[in-house]
Every structure is written in C-alpha cells, then in structure tokens.
Design a protein around this motif. Structure first.
Motif, PDB file in Angstrom:
ATOM      1  N   ALA A 155       0.674  -1.380   0.060  1.00  0.00           N
ATOM      2  CA  ALA A 155       0.043   0.107  -0.008  1.00  0.00           C
ATOM      3  C   ALA A 155       0.998   1.153  -0.072  1.00  0.00           C
ATOM      4  CB  ALA A 155      -1.072  -0.003   1.212  1.00  0.00           C
ATOM      5  N   VAL A 184       0.378   5.485   0.750  1.00  0.00           N
ATOM      6  CA  VAL A 184      -0.203   6.732   0.851  1.00  0.00           C
ATOM      7  C   VAL A 184       0.567   7.981   0.983  1.00  0.00           C
ATOM      8  CG1 VAL A 184      -1.340   7.879   3.357  1.00  0.00           C
ATOM      9  CG2 VAL A 184      -1.845   5.439   2.808  1.00  0.00           C
ATOM     10  N   ASP A 213      -3.826  11.600   0.569  1.00  0.00           N
ATOM     11  CA  ASP A 213      -5.021  10.549   0.813  1.00  0.00           C
ATOM     12  C   ASP A 213      -5.568  10.593   2.169  1.00  0.00           C
ATOM     13  OD1 ASP A 213      -4.324   9.297  -1.553  1.00  0.00           O
ATOM     14  OD2 ASP A 213      -2.637   8.544  -0.666  1.00  0.00           O
ATOM     15  N   GLU A 273      -4.221   5.126   7.972  1.00  0.00           N
ATOM     16  CA  GLU A 273      -4.806   4.957   6.822  1.00  0.00           C
ATOM     17  C   GLU A 273      -3.820   4.019   5.951  1.00  0.00           C
ATOM     18  OE1 GLU A 273      -7.039   5.437   3.138  1.00  0.00           O
ATOM     19  OE2 GLU A 273      -7.385   6.014   5.457  1.00  0.00           O
ATOM     20  N   LEU A 274      -2.598   3.942   6.127  1.00  0.00           N
ATOM     21  CA  LEU A 274      -1.809   2.988   5.498  1.00  0.00           C
ATOM     22  C   LEU A 274      -1.830   1.531   5.859  1.00  0.00           C
ATOM     23  CD1 LEU A 274       0.891   2.712   3.361  1.00  0.00           C
ATOM     24  CD2 LEU A 274       2.313   3.059   5.516  1.00  0.00           C
ATOM     25  N   THR A 325      -4.740   0.530   7.297  1.00  0.00           N
ATOM     26  CA  THR A 325      -5.801   0.112   6.726  1.00  0.00           C
ATOM     27  C   THR A 325      -5.777  -0.544   5.350  1.00  0.00           C
ATOM     28  OG1 THR A 325      -7.169   1.515   8.366  1.00  0.00           O
ATOM     29  CG2 THR A 325      -8.273   0.909   6.196  1.00  0.00           C
ATOM     30  N   ARG A 326      -5.052   0.332   4.443  1.00  0.00           N
ATOM     31  CA  ARG A 326      -5.130  -0.112   3.115  1.00  0.00           C
ATOM     32  C   ARG A 326      -4.313  -1.304   2.978  1.00  0.00           C
ATOM     33  NH1 ARG A 326      -4.473   5.304  -0.760  1.00  0.00           N
ATOM     34  NH2 ARG A 326      -5.981   6.488   0.432  1.00  0.00           N
ATOM     35  N   HIS A 346      -3.959  -3.898   5.332  1.00  0.00           N
ATOM     36  CA  HIS A 346      -4.563  -4.820   5.903  1.00  0.00           C
ATOM     37  C   HIS A 346      -3.683  -5.298   7.400  1.00  0.00           C
ATOM     38  CE1 HIS A 346      -7.700  -4.543   3.007  1.00  0.00           C
ATOM     39  NE2 HIS A 346      -6.767  -4.751   2.318  1.00  0.00           N
TER      40      HIS A 346
END
Length: 213
Positions: A131, A133, A137, A150-151, A153-154, A156
C-alpha cells in the motif's frame, strides 16, 4: 504477548530514494533566485531535513503570499527536472526482495503519488509494496496519527505488528502519534537518545529480521 513484526511502513525520500541532496539543492536554488536571502535559504533547508512538507516548509518565514508562491513554483520546476536522477539507496532492491516472502511493505510519504509510482516502477519494486499513502490521501497529513492508520488500513495490518522506518523527526513524531515502533534511517536521528537507528539497508535488514523472528 507481543506480536511479531509483519508490516514495515517506509518513508520514501531519504529512506528508499537517496534524494535529499537533490531536494536541498532545489530549495537552495529557488531561494537564491526568488529572494537572494541566505537566512531564508537556511530556514528552508532546515525545514526540509525536519521532514516538513506543504505549508510547513515555510515555518519560521515571514514572507508575502506572492513570494511564498514563487518559491514553491520555482522549487517545483527545479525538482521536476532533477528528481528522475535520484537513485535508489544501495541494497534497497535486494533487501526488499529478500524480506518480501515474510514481511509486507508500505510507503507513507509527503511525495506526490505519481513520483513514487514512477521511481518504484523504474526500480522494479512497485509490485513488492502492499500500500502507498501520500499527503493527499488521509484525512490529516504527517505527522498526524491518521496518516499512518490509513496506511495500515489499506495494507490490512495493525499497528501492533508494524514498524515505521523514517529519516526525519517528522517521521519519528508520526510513529509516536500512531503508537508504532520506530527505526531511524541515516544520520539525521542518530544522536537522538533511545532511538533505534540504522545507517544503511543491510543494517536495516538485520534489524527487521531480528524483530520478525
């Protein structure tokens, strides 16, 4: 029980790409062209190595909006001409490929996404990144915790099984805000007491293997 390392969040400029010298030159040349003021030049360079981006690049400067805009435009023009010559750090390719079977990697950076994609694709490494970010973003930019979340989350993964690798105090503050373990890369943070630091990608490989075992 402490979770083993599974995910590595990497800064980009100064960690994957040896570009800080080129960025410094772009800011110095822009300051000389627009202002011809040594103090302004020095402040911009200090902000650069603190990991500042966006409007924070002008912290400590009392300049008109017009001058700030001209500095930004001039720097961007100079940087666009120079950035394709920025090399990947020695051993970065080899280490990423070596560790990829058991560690996932992501990139969290203030650099434009098109630049990151171009460099990683040219190096044949884009497929190894789970991922990416950038400051465009997440809800909040570096060093806000939401940036790193956010990183995660993307990609996982969760923060308990992750580590952040960065070269500036902004990266350090980002990791602290997000509650994530941190490894300093290069010389900028080597004098900070209590921070785990490595000087190159081979040393980073040893440290990441240790944390993953």
């Amino acid at each position: 029980m402490k979770k083993l390392l599974r995910f590595v969040a990497l800064d980009f400029d100064g960690v994957i790409v040896d570009s800080m010298g080129l960025q410094e030159k772009a800011w110095r040349d822009a300051a000389r062209e627009v202002t011809r003021d040594v103090k302004i030049e020095q402040t911009l360079v200090a902000n650069l190595y603190s990991g500042y981006a966006g409007s924070r690049m002008f912290d400590g400067l009392d300049l008109s909006p017009h001058i700030l805009k001209q500095l930004r435009i001039t720097k961007n023009q100079l940087w666009l001409r120079a950035r394709d010559s920025a090399p990947i750090f020695p051993d970065a390719r080899e280490v990423l490929r070596e560790l990829h079977p058991f560690l996932a990697f992501g990139i969290g950076t203030t650099a434009p996404r098109c630049y990151v994609d171009s460099v990683m694709r040219r190096a044949g490494l884009l497929g190894l990144i789970a991922a990416i970010v950038t400051n465009d973003d997440p809800p909040r930019p570096k060093p806000e915790a939401a940036f790193l979340h956010e990183l995660f989350t993307r990609a996982h993964y969760c923060r308990e099984e992750s580590v952040m690798v960065g070269d500036t105090r902004t990266d350090l503050h980002l990791a602290a805000n997000a509650g994530v373990s941190f490894i300093g890369f290069g010389s900028q943070l080597s004098t900070d007491i209590g921070i785990s630091c490595v000087s190159n990608w081979r040393s980073l490989c040893v440290e990441l293997r240790r944390r993953a075992e």
